[in-house]
Design an enzyme around this catalytic site. Structure first.
Site, PDB file in Angstrom:
ATOM      1  N   GLU A 195       4.519  -4.547  11.973  1.00 30.24           N
ATOM      2  CA  GLU A 195       3.462  -3.548  11.806  1.00 30.24           C
ATOM      3  C   GLU A 195       2.347  -4.241  11.045  1.00 30.24           C
ATOM      4  O   GLU A 195       2.443  -4.476   9.847  1.00 30.24           O
ATOM      5  CB  GLU A 195       3.999  -2.327  11.049  1.00 30.24           C
ATOM      6  CG  GLU A 195       3.193  -1.063  11.288  1.00 30.24           C
ATOM      7  CD  GLU A 195       1.928  -1.028  10.440  1.00 30.24           C
ATOM      8  OE1 GLU A 195       0.842  -0.891  11.036  1.00 30.24           O
ATOM      9  OE2 GLU A 195       2.016  -1.137   9.212  1.00 30.24           O
ATOM     10  N   ASN A 199       0.807  -1.226   0.000  1.00 28.89           N
ATOM     11  CA  ASN A 199       0.000   0.000   0.000  1.00 28.89           C
ATOM     12  C   ASN A 199       0.839   1.275   0.000  1.00 28.89           C
ATOM     13  O   ASN A 199       0.408   2.298  -0.527  1.00 28.89           O
ATOM     14  CB  ASN A 199      -0.991  -0.006   1.169  1.00 28.89           C
ATOM     15  CG  ASN A 199      -0.331  -0.180   2.512  1.00 28.89           C
ATOM     16  OD1 ASN A 199       0.775  -0.708   2.610  1.00 28.89           O
ATOM     17  ND2 ASN A 199      -1.009   0.234   3.564  1.00 28.89           N
ATOM     18  N   CYS A 209      -3.573   0.651   6.900  1.00 27.29           N
ATOM     19  CA  CYS A 209      -3.737  -0.233   8.050  1.00 27.29           C
ATOM     20  C   CYS A 209      -4.362   0.482   9.248  1.00 27.29           C
ATOM     21  O   CYS A 209      -5.053  -0.138  10.058  1.00 27.29           O
ATOM     22  CB  CYS A 209      -2.403  -0.853   8.442  1.00 27.29           C
ATOM     23  SG  CYS A 209      -1.104   0.350   8.788  1.00 27.29           S
ATOM     24  N   GLU A 266       7.965   1.845  14.635  1.00 24.42           N
ATOM     25  CA  GLU A 266       8.592   2.482  13.496  1.00 24.42           C
ATOM     26  C   GLU A 266       8.504   3.978  13.713  1.00 24.42           C
ATOM     27  O   GLU A 266       7.531   4.490  14.280  1.00 24.42           O
ATOM     28  CB  GLU A 266       7.912   2.065  12.194  1.00 24.42           C
ATOM     29  CG  GLU A 266       8.130   0.588  11.904  1.00 24.42           C
ATOM     30  CD  GLU A 266       7.685   0.163  10.522  1.00 24.42           C
ATOM     31  OE1 GLU A 266       8.527  -0.402   9.803  1.00 24.42           O
ATOM     32  OE2 GLU A 266       6.520   0.394  10.177  1.00 24.42           O
TER      33      GLU A 266
END
Length: 518
Positions: free
Chosen positions: A273, A176, A307, A489
């Site tokens: 993630e 994505n 997400c 992250e």
């Protein structure tokens, strides 16, 4: 001026025109990037498609065991010098790469749009620019890699600590945000002195090769950043390799669990993630227009393929009708479906046929099995040329009268599908918001600071917003709870996760042997 082909095949990464971009991409198979150059072992290919048209863009070489071993070996050799390079020198190289990324922003954005189907208006203003911001942030943060602490034990002895890089790190990307995710993963790793092997999604493999070439042109030594193309097998070989020191993965929860289990066999640290089914909570005292516009972002930006999307939209009963009506109105006013490369388009196709079919199945299930009310479903292929009707288009979709037990409410759809739910009390909505094993993101819209603080204190999610949605600046650590992931992250926390600690006790006097005390 140079063409897009040159960024893959040896010319300096100057400002690219993009005029022959599609021709450049389709004229040859795309390779791996190993030890500072494009490489292929010519042992198999996989196709890459343009999501807007379903037409094939190009072929990519598919990595095999020997390709993985070559990438590992060159990364291992490069680590010997890159890890010893002074942090400030590493930072200068990364900053030079930042400059090249920004210089080539428009062409990189076109490549990303052709590969993902995302609108150019989005990739050119968000994907490439935020990736460059993250690299710039860690280039600066990495200058402090030499800092440790000292602890005085007694007059003649003290402890000092130092941070050292881990070694070869592997990043497994999602489709994505291909370039942005690559930079989120490699920037802290490279700044900390590690070498990095990145495997992009086989659905969107192109921009990682551009990034590799840009790194080389910026002065990154050969082998410090390698790109391996391929699917699940290539990912498994990288994750399970005994000489890999760390893995960072973005993708679905079950795949993340598989990565975690494989890495555990050699005690590799991992960053995961993963997915979300995030609550978007709206109280009656909110700024209604602002909340509705943020709801559009939280459900339909990137055609819903984000997400952190807030797809469980909890609306207080007092404003449920007015919120729903305004949401439909704003979808019709603001969302423009069309050619992803046209500057006016802000809503593109889904990334692949397989994913489109999955999302459409959820929509059918929501109507026929969950018995949710289909409040809005824009006609598919609006503004789409007839020759593009085979593309992977799914229009914005809004369900209302939803309940917590519905499948469309419980499971991550990862498409442009919003589920509207009603609530009455703050206690109720917090309990229902937390009724999921996923805990990626959450947001609350209210003018009452006490309500905002209570929701933020009690909601089980790692990335949260108050009266806004979606912004994740480089300085902000992001990471999920529960089945939404492990580690962070971005932010200082991400840099620390690519280092290991060494503690050294210095004795400046005469040590007393332990046995003399017995």
């Amino acid at each position: 001026m140079v063409s897009a082909e040159n960024i893959w095949n040896g010319a300096p990464a100057g400002e690219l025109t993009g005029s022959a971009l599609l021709h450049d991409i389709t004229t040859k198979a795309r390779e791996h990037y190993i030890n500072g150059k494009f490489y292929n072992s010519d042992k198999g290919f996989f196709p890459v498609y343009n999501p807007a048209t379903a037409q094939q863009l190009c072929w990519c070489y598919n990595a095999h065991q020997e390709d993985i071993e070559l990438a590992i070996s060159t990364s291992e050799e490069a680590f010997k010098t890159w890890s010893k390079t002074p942090p400030i020198e590493r930072s200068r190289i990364l900053l030079a790469a930042v400059k090249l990324i920004r210089k080539n922003n428009n062409t990189l954005a076109m490549i990303e749009s052709l590969d993902t189907g995302k609108p150019y208006a989005e990739t050119s203003t968000v994907d490439i620019t935020t990736g460059a911001d993250v690299l710039e942030y860690f280039a600066g943060l990495g200058m402090g890699m030499g800092e440790g602490k000292t602890i005085q034990l007694r007059e003649t002895a003290w402890v000092y600590t130092r941070k050292e890089p881990l070694g070869i790190c592997v990043g497994i990307g999602a489709w994505n945000y291909p370039l942005q995710i690559a930079l989120w993963k490699c920037a802290p790793a490279l700044a900390a002195g590690n070498t990095f092997i990145f495997k992009p999604s086989e659905v969107t493999p192109l921009s990682a090769l551009c990034l590799a070439k840009i790194f080389s042109d910026a002065g990154l030594p050969p082998g410090v950043f390698n790109v391996i193309q391929g699917g699940a097998l290539a990912g498994k070989l990288l994750v399970s390799h005994p000489r890999v020191a760390k893995v960072s993965f973005t993708g679905q929860p079950q795949t993340g669990i598989n990565v975690y289990q494989a890495a555990a066999k050699t005690l590799k640290p991992v960053t995961l993630e993963l997915g979300g089914k995030s609550p978007f909570i709206v109280f009656p005292d909110c700024n209604l227009t602002a909340a509705v516009d943020c709801c559009l972002t939280a459900n339909f930006f990137s055609s819903g393929q984000v997400c952190t999307n807030g797809t469980r939209v909890f609306i207080h009963k007092k404003i449920h009708r007015s919120f729903s009506e305004l949401l439909v109105q704003r979808v019709e006013e603001l969302i423009r479906i069309g050619n992803p490369l046209h500057p006016d388009t802000n809503f593109g196709p889904l990334v692949s046929k397989q994913h489109m079919e999955k999302v459409l199945e959820y929509i059918r299930f929501g109507t026929l099995n969950d018995h949710a009310t289909l409040l809005y479903s824009g006609s598919d292929n609006v503004s789409i040329p007839p020759t593009w009707r085979n593309g992977y288009w799914v229009a914005p979709t809004i369900f209302t009268d939803c309940t917590d037990d519905m499948r469309i409410v419980r499971e991550e759809i990862f498409g442009p599908v919003a589920c509207l739910l009603s609530f009455d009390t703050i206690e109720e909505v917090i309990s229902r918001a937390n009724g999921t094993p996923l805990g990626l993101a959450a947001g609350v819209f209210t003018e009452n600071i006490n309500i905002a603080n209570r929701v933020m204190n009690e909601v089980k999610a790692g990335i949260c917003w108050v009266n806004t949605w979606g912004e994740s600046p480089a300085q902000m650590p992001v990471g999920g709870w529960g089945l939404s992931g492990l580690g962070f992250e971005n932010g200082q926390e991400a840099l620390q996760q690519f280092t290991k600690n060494k503690s050294v006790l210095m004795e400046n006097g005469v040590p007393i042997p332990a046995f003399s005390k017995l």
